[in-house]
Design a protein around this motif. Structure first.
Motif, PDB file in Angstrom:
ATOM      1  N   PHE A 163      36.749  84.785  78.056  1.00  0.00           N
ATOM      2  CA  PHE A 163      36.453  85.139  76.669  1.00  0.00           C
ATOM      3  C   PHE A 163      36.129  83.906  75.833  1.00  0.00           C
ATOM      4  O   PHE A 163      35.321  84.004  74.897  1.00  0.00           O
ATOM      5  N   SER A 164      36.722  82.748  76.153  1.00  0.00           N
ATOM      6  CA  SER A 164      36.312  81.540  75.422  1.00  0.00           C
ATOM      7  C   SER A 164      34.854  81.251  75.697  1.00  0.00           C
ATOM      8  O   SER A 164      34.113  80.844  74.793  1.00  0.00           O
ATOM      9  N   GLY A 165      34.433  81.445  76.944  1.00  0.00           N
ATOM     10  CA  GLY A 165      33.025  81.224  77.264  1.00  0.00           C
ATOM     11  C   GLY A 165      32.123  82.137  76.461  1.00  0.00           C
ATOM     12  O   GLY A 165      31.094  81.719  75.926  1.00  0.00           O
ATOM     13  N   ILE A 166      32.529  83.404  76.348  1.00  0.00           N
ATOM     14  CA  ILE A 166      31.732  84.350  75.576  1.00  0.00           C
ATOM     15  C   ILE A 166      31.751  83.963  74.094  1.00  0.00           C
ATOM     16  O   ILE A 166      30.729  83.996  73.408  1.00  0.00           O
ATOM     17  N   ALA A 167      32.951  83.557  73.622  1.00  0.00           N
ATOM     18  CA  ALA A 167      33.057  83.154  72.214  1.00  0.00           C
ATOM     19  C   ALA A 167      32.151  81.969  71.926  1.00  0.00           C
ATOM     20  O   ALA A 167      31.463  81.934  70.898  1.00  0.00           O
ATOM     21  N   GLY A 224      29.448  81.328  73.440  1.00  0.00           N
ATOM     22  CA  GLY A 224      28.106  81.884  73.437  1.00  0.00           C
ATOM     23  C   GLY A 224      27.755  82.503  72.089  1.00  0.00           C
ATOM     24  O   GLY A 224      26.627  82.380  71.617  1.00  0.00           O
ATOM     25  N   PHE A 225      28.715  83.159  71.455  1.00  0.00           N
ATOM     26  CA  PHE A 225      28.433  83.777  70.157  1.00  0.00           C
ATOM     27  C   PHE A 225      28.413  82.749  69.034  1.00  0.00           C
ATOM     28  O   PHE A 225      27.459  82.675  68.269  1.00  0.00           O
ATOM     29  N   ILE A 226      29.490  81.945  68.944  1.00  0.00           N
ATOM     30  CA  ILE A 226      29.582  81.018  67.811  1.00  0.00           C
ATOM     31  C   ILE A 226      28.480  79.970  67.899  1.00  0.00           C
ATOM     32  O   ILE A 226      28.038  79.438  66.891  1.00  0.00           O
ATOM     33  N   GLY A 227      28.009  79.717  69.136  1.00  0.00           N
ATOM     34  CA  GLY A 227      26.944  78.739  69.331  1.00  0.00           C
ATOM     35  C   GLY A 227      25.696  79.034  68.510  1.00  0.00           C
ATOM     36  O   GLY A 227      24.864  78.161  68.295  1.00  0.00           O
ATOM     37  N   TRP A 228      25.553  80.282  68.057  1.00  0.00           N
ATOM     38  CA  TRP A 228      24.388  80.633  67.239  1.00  0.00           C
ATOM     39  C   TRP A 228      24.609  80.321  65.770  1.00  0.00           C
ATOM     40  O   TRP A 228      23.684  80.460  64.971  1.00  0.00           O
ATOM     41  N   GLY A 229      25.826  79.941  65.389  1.00  0.00           N
ATOM     42  CA  GLY A 229      26.097  79.767  63.963  1.00  0.00           C
ATOM     43  C   GLY A 229      26.404  78.342  63.573  1.00  0.00           C
ATOM     44  O   GLY A 229      27.069  78.116  62.574  1.00  0.00           O
ATOM     45  N   VAL A 230      25.978  77.385  64.377  1.00  0.00           N
ATOM     46  CA  VAL A 230      26.341  75.999  64.060  1.00  0.00           C
ATOM     47  C   VAL A 230      25.127  75.075  63.974  1.00  0.00           C
ATOM     48  O   VAL A 230      25.284  73.876  63.815  1.00  0.00           O
ATOM     49  N   TRP A 231      23.910  75.656  64.080  1.00  0.00           N
ATOM     50  CA  TRP A 231      22.755  74.786  64.299  1.00  0.00           C
ATOM     51  C   TRP A 231      22.526  73.763  63.191  1.00  0.00           C
ATOM     52  O   TRP A 231      22.063  72.666  63.443  1.00  0.00           O
ATOM     53  N   ALA A 232      22.883  74.129  61.940  1.00  0.00           N
ATOM     54  CA  ALA A 232      22.521  73.220  60.844  1.00  0.00           C
ATOM     55  C   ALA A 232      23.352  71.946  60.838  1.00  0.00           C
ATOM     56  O   ALA A 232      23.085  71.057  60.041  1.00  0.00           O
ATOM     57  N   HIS A 233      24.367  71.834  61.743  1.00  0.00           N
ATOM     58  CA  HIS A 233      25.071  70.550  61.753  1.00  0.00           C
ATOM     59  C   HIS A 233      24.195  69.444  62.335  1.00  0.00           C
ATOM     60  O   HIS A 233      24.555  68.281  62.269  1.00  0.00           O
ATOM     61  N   HIS A 234      23.045  69.816  62.887  1.00  0.00           N
ATOM     62  CA  HIS A 234      22.072  68.793  63.277  1.00  0.00           C
ATOM     63  C   HIS A 234      21.259  68.323  62.080  1.00  0.00           C
ATOM     64  O   HIS A 234      20.434  67.436  62.202  1.00  0.00           O
ATOM     65  N   MET A 235      21.454  69.005  60.943  1.00  0.00           N
ATOM     66  CA  MET A 235      20.587  68.748  59.791  1.00  0.00           C
ATOM     67  C   MET A 235      21.393  68.381  58.547  1.00  0.00           C
ATOM     68  O   MET A 235      20.908  68.559  57.429  1.00  0.00           O
ATOM     69  N   PHE A 236      22.617  67.880  58.734  1.00  0.00           N
ATOM     70  CA  PHE A 236      23.462  67.581  57.579  1.00  0.00           C
ATOM     71  C   PHE A 236      22.819  66.560  56.658  1.00  0.00           C
ATOM     72  O   PHE A 236      23.071  66.553  55.452  1.00  0.00           O
ATOM     73  N   LEU A 281      32.366  74.213  58.785  1.00  0.00           N
ATOM     74  CA  LEU A 281      33.478  75.066  59.222  1.00  0.00           C
ATOM     75  C   LEU A 281      33.189  75.681  60.592  1.00  0.00           C
ATOM     76  O   LEU A 281      34.036  75.643  61.495  1.00  0.00           O
ATOM     77  N   SER A 282      31.994  76.255  60.743  1.00  0.00           N
ATOM     78  CA  SER A 282      31.716  76.907  62.024  1.00  0.00           C
ATOM     79  C   SER A 282      31.722  75.878  63.152  1.00  0.00           C
ATOM     80  O   SER A 282      32.117  76.182  64.273  1.00  0.00           O
ATOM     81  N   THR A 283      31.317  74.650  62.843  1.00  0.00           N
ATOM     82  CA  THR A 283      31.333  73.614  63.874  1.00  0.00           C
ATOM     83  C   THR A 283      32.759  73.271  64.283  1.00  0.00           C
ATOM     84  O   THR A 283      33.045  73.021  65.455  1.00  0.00           O
ATOM     85  N   MET A 284      33.664  73.280  63.295  1.00  0.00           N
ATOM     86  CA  MET A 284      35.066  73.035  63.656  1.00  0.00           C
ATOM     87  C   MET A 284      35.607  74.204  64.469  1.00  0.00           C
ATOM     88  O   MET A 284      36.362  74.011  65.420  1.00  0.00           O
ATOM     89  N   ILE A 341      34.051  76.202  66.528  1.00  0.00           N
ATOM     90  CA  ILE A 341      33.597  76.297  67.914  1.00  0.00           C
ATOM     91  C   ILE A 341      34.354  75.322  68.804  1.00  0.00           C
ATOM     92  O   ILE A 341      34.382  75.471  70.029  1.00  0.00           O
ATOM     93  N   ALA A 342      35.005  74.347  68.215  1.00  0.00           N
ATOM     94  CA  ALA A 342      35.829  73.452  69.031  1.00  0.00           C
ATOM     95  C   ALA A 342      37.048  74.182  69.585  1.00  0.00           C
ATOM     96  O   ALA A 342      37.627  73.746  70.582  1.00  0.00           O
ATOM     97  N   VAL A 343      37.420  75.308  68.934  1.00  0.00           N
ATOM     98  CA  VAL A 343      38.647  75.979  69.371  1.00  0.00           C
ATOM     99  C   VAL A 343      38.517  76.593  70.764  1.00  0.00           C
ATOM    100  O   VAL A 343      39.299  76.262  71.653  1.00  0.00           O
ATOM    101  N   PRO A 344      37.532  77.483  71.008  1.00  0.00           N
ATOM    102  CA  PRO A 344      37.437  78.014  72.372  1.00  0.00           C
ATOM    103  C   PRO A 344      37.209  76.921  73.411  1.00  0.00           C
ATOM    104  O   PRO A 344      37.679  77.043  74.556  1.00  0.00           O
ATOM    105  N   THR A 345      36.493  75.865  73.020  1.00  0.00           N
ATOM    106  CA  THR A 345      36.285  74.772  73.956  1.00  0.00           C
ATOM    107  C   THR A 345      37.613  74.108  74.296  1.00  0.00           C
ATOM    108  O   THR A 345      37.923  73.848  75.460  1.00  0.00           O
TER     109      THR A 345
END
Lengths: 647, 209
Positions: free
Chosen positions: A302-306, A308-320, A334-337, A339-343
């Protein structure tokens, strides 16, 4: 290898274009094969060749930067090399090498005889090869290799030739080539998803599936949804360069953030496309060499799936650093922080798997442990990037380079090498040499850290990425020298690996079918597995089914080996799966009577049409279009009317 | 979408041959699942172009603007024709499942013709826009509009070629009720392209800026 297909052949007249190829051995059979194992090996070999090429490019970059004011490369050459290094390692090494493992292992791990669409599978490989060769041909024709970075930011890449700052057709080759690779990887993603969802052996429920197969499933979904976005963005780039659209032309009022949003909406899931297969491989290796089940299997899945999902909501941290405004920036921080949780959860699960296990430090295990350590370091510097004020300082410095090499090299590459050592005996029936393997591991660990750890420091000292030389006296000289030495240590390590493969394929110690005392279905087959994989489709009763066929527990919870052939003893388990069983029928044993799909020319032919269309696009050679279209259409129609299996 | 159809031996069966009663799987054929997956991927492809259109809508740019050149009644008619082609597509599928090959050929051809009519309308519309000065390279709206609708048109064209190929097979008697899934899958693609057009027509033409 026995041919299963040429048993009985009815002389029925049917619509056909070319005589059906039949050979399953010999040189030409590699062009027509649809055997997932052969295709897996082809993916792997090609991707490793690109790994070496991308590595040589990295060495040239490091030589240029070994000291201040390097003179080995010109600025233009440096641009080509860092662009091609990134493009190669991501699209031509990372993704296809994961697909190689997936191709070989998914059907074996789920108890199937092949993938769902064997010919589409072959097309995926040929499309990948053609795309790679197409992009690399730009070094010889068209004036320049791709030179705008693997991310290809606009308007640099999108300004038409002659008006822009990028010489040559590099950006065209890059845009068209990646679209081609996207087509190939989308077909393989569809194939993997259908295979996993439809072809599992009886009893192989989703929550009994090996974690590697699970992670490849998540990866396939990410590929399926990420590739069309980059394809769209690259079509816009291509049109801007060649037919006068204004998607990214500042003069027409275009906004550079459109491209960055589209690119990173693809680009961030792409990061997980690269790392999830590595996580899957490690999740297979750690339990086997700790002689314990994977700790918290459902949580790992489920962390892997999570991810996979949260990975779609963090893209703008490449554009800070682009000025998105405080609301957007806070949300993406926030979303970038998050996604560190399931990892992090996964890392603790792996540690708990090894904890108090009967650990065997074989090379595969060393690489898996190296993965955990190095990936954790990369993850930690990744969390730093979610802190926006810190990130704006680190953007475009070598700190970022250090970070993503720790996740992608320390993560993916260590995982893949662990996978090589773990599954090599299955492919060739022989072990990779352990002494060379240990050398391979330790030099890689040393070289890797020597190369990339100092990059944290030079990055914090302000050294910018993608500049082809630097002045002396900035405090960067010694660290850069170290990095260059480290890069050559890595090269030595890879060389040792290649020698190991060459030698061990023919002269390695014979391994047998189940050399590691493992737990997943691929180890129930002979090494190498026959074309049809399983003489009899296994019946799956439990997670780690094969293990339960070999072991039971005593009162203290310790594993007790079952006498071989006594698999029936435990919990009224029906026999079978151990490569034998009562209900074998006439199919049992030599695999006669098993109908396998026949080889085909057409996947290769369709893929052959792609670069023809590609050159037509890059050079605006209209006369090439009908030729390419004819090749593709001929291949597709012939494929369409060709039955999957000759009777 | 459509209901169950005749069990067609698919690629799946060949690979799985060896045991009956597959205990795992989604209950659809492999090829149909693959088509659904492809379409879900294609959603994001169109999504990217639609996003680009929305991203730039209303930004200051030289005219003419889309609203100046649109001929909504005309496009409504061609849109209606495209939607009707979904009906004929369903009729074609129903025909092949009944084994009514004459009607199968009629409806396949009708679907392709409706699609071709839509494409004809698009070609006319594009030339009309160009005549009025709204072109691909005129402004941001021109780029996003023509590339989005043009790629949709390319999808429709691919669909027409596919339908005509099926029609060709049907006239040779090579498309029988055993192969109804081939028609169904072409239908899935065709309906998808129609649905995408509903979104494009609404977002690009109807919603005022």
């Amino acid at each position: 290898m026995t041919t299963v297909s040429d048993t009985v052949r009815a002389p029925a007249r049917r619509l056909r274009v070319l005589r059906r190829p039949q050979a399953t051995t010999g040189f030409w059979s590699w062009f027509t094969t649809i055997d997932h194992k052969k295709i897996g090996i082809m993916y792997g070999t090609t991707a490793l060749a690109f790994f070496v090429i991308g590595g040589v490019e990295a060495l040239l970059l490091r030589l240029q930067l070994a000291g201040p004011n390097g003179t080995l490369l010109t600025a233009a050459q440096y641009n080509e090399l860092f662009t091609m290094h990134g493009t190669t390692m991501i699209f031509l090494m990372g993704m296809p090498l994961a697909v190689a493992f997936g191709n070989y292992l998914i059907p074996l791990q789920i108890g199937a005889r092949d993938v769902a669409f064997p010919r589409l599978n072959a097309f995926g490989y040929w499309g990948f090869l053609m795309g790679g060769l197409f992009i690399y041909s730009s070094f010889f024709i068209g004036g320049s290799a791709p030179n705008g970075g693997w991310f290809g930011y606009t308007p640099l890449t999108s300004t038409p030739l002659g008006r822009g700052f990028l010489p040559g057709h590099g950006a065209d080759f890059w845009a068209v080539g990646i679209v081609m690779l996207g087509i190939a990887s989308t077909t393989s993603a569809i194939n993997f998803i259908v295979t996993v969802l439809q072809l599992r052996a009886p009893g192989m429920t989703l929550m009994r599936m090996p974690v590697f197969t699970w992670m490849m499933l998540v990866t396939a979904f990410l590929t399926l949804f990420a590739m069309p976005i980059i394809t769209a963005a690259l079509i816009m780039v291509y049109f801007d360069r060649n037919i006068g659209t204004n998607f990214f032309q500042p003069a027409a009022g275009a906004d550079p953030l459109l491209y960055q949003n589209l690119f990173w909406l693809f680009g961030h899931p792409e990061v997980y496309i690269l790392i999830l297969p590595g996580m899957g491989i490690v999740s297979e290796i750690l339990p086997v060499f700790s002689r314990k089940p994977l700790f918290g299997y459902p949580v790992v899945v489920f962390s892997g799936i999570a991810i996979g999902f949260i990975g779609w909501g963090v893209w703008a941290h490449h554009m800070f650093a682009t000025g998105l405004g405080p609301v957007a920036i806070s949300a993406f921080a926030l979303s970038t922080m998050i996604i560190a949780v399931p990892t992090g959860v996964k890392i603790f699960n792996w540690l708990a798997t090894v904890w108090r296990g009967a650990v065997r430090l074989k090379t595969a295990m060393l690489f898996a442990l190296g993965f955990i350590a190095m990936f954790t370091l990369g993850g930690l510097s990744g969390v730093l990037h979610s802190v926006v004020p810190a990130d704006t300082q680190q953007t475009d410095t070598y700190f970022v380079v250090a970070h993503f090499h720790y996740v992608l090299f320390g993560g993916l590459v260590f995982g893949l090498f662990g996978g090589f050592y773990y599954w090599f005996p299955k492919l060739y029936g022989r072990f990779l040499d352990e002494r060379l393997g240990k050398f391979n591991f330790w030099t890689m660990l040393l070289g890797f850290n020597l190369t990339f750890f100092p990059m944290h420091f030079v990055g914090l000292l302000g050294m910018p990425r993608r500049t082809y030389r630097y002045d002396t006296g900035l405090g960067w000289d010694f660290l850069n020298q170290l990095e260059t030495i480290g890069a050559f240590v890595i090269a030595l390590s890879v060389l040792a690996f290649i020698v190991n493969v060459m030698v061990s394929r023919r002269h390695g110690q014979v391994s047998g079918d189940d050399p590691w005392d493992a737990r997943t279905l691929e180890w129930t087959t002979p090494s190498p597995p026959p074309m049809y994989n399983f003489a009899e489709i296994p019946q799956v009763e439990a997670r780690d089914d094969f293990w339960h066929h070999k072991y039971t527990e005593d009162e203290t919870g310790h594993a007790v080996r079952l006498p071989s052939g006594a698999a029936v003893a435990v919990e009224e388990r029906p026999a079978g799966g151990d490569g034998g069983g009562e209900h074998g029928g006439e199919e049992h044993g030599d695999g006669h009577g098993i109908h396998m799909p026949s080889p085909s020319y057409f996947p290769f032919i369709v893929a052959l049409g792609l670069p023809i269309l590609g050159y037509a696009a890059v050079f605006q050679a209209v006369w090439l279009v009908p030729i390419g279209a004819l090749v593709v259409l001929f291949g597709m129609y012939a494929w369409g009317i060709e039955p999957q299996t000759e009777p | 979408m459509t209901t169950d159809q005749v069990a067609v031996p698919s690629e799946h069966d060949v690979v799985k041959a060896g045991h009956d009663a597959p205990a795992t799987g989604m209950g659809v054929s492999n090829t149909k699942l693959a088509m659904w997956l492809f379409l879900s991927s294609d959603c994001l492809f169109f999504g990217a172009f639609i996003s680009a259109y929305l991203f730039y809508r209303g930004r200051p740019q030289p005219g003419p603007h889309p609203a100046d050149v649109y001929n909504i009644p005309f496009t409504s008619v061609t849109s209606f024709i495209l939607l009707m082609s979904s009906l004929t597509m369903v009729l074609a599928l129903a025909a092949i499942m009944r084994g009514d090959y004459r009607r199968l050929r009629v409806w396949l051809l009708a679907t392709a013709l409706f699609g071709a009519t839509f494409i004809g309308g698009q070609v006319f519309e594009f030339t009309e826009f160009y005549r009025q000065g709204f072109t691909l390279s005129k402004n941001l709206s021109g780029s996003t509009f023509f590339v989005l609708t043009g790629l949709h048109g390319a999808h429709v064209t691919a669909g027409i070629i596919w339908l005509l190929s099926l029609w060709g097979l049907a006239t040779q008697g090579r498309l029988t009720s055993r192969d109804s899934e081939r028609v169904e899958i072409a239908g899935l693609y065709w309906h998808f392209v129609d649905v995408v057009w509903i979104v494009i027509f609404t977002v690009v033409y109807l919603i005022p800026k």
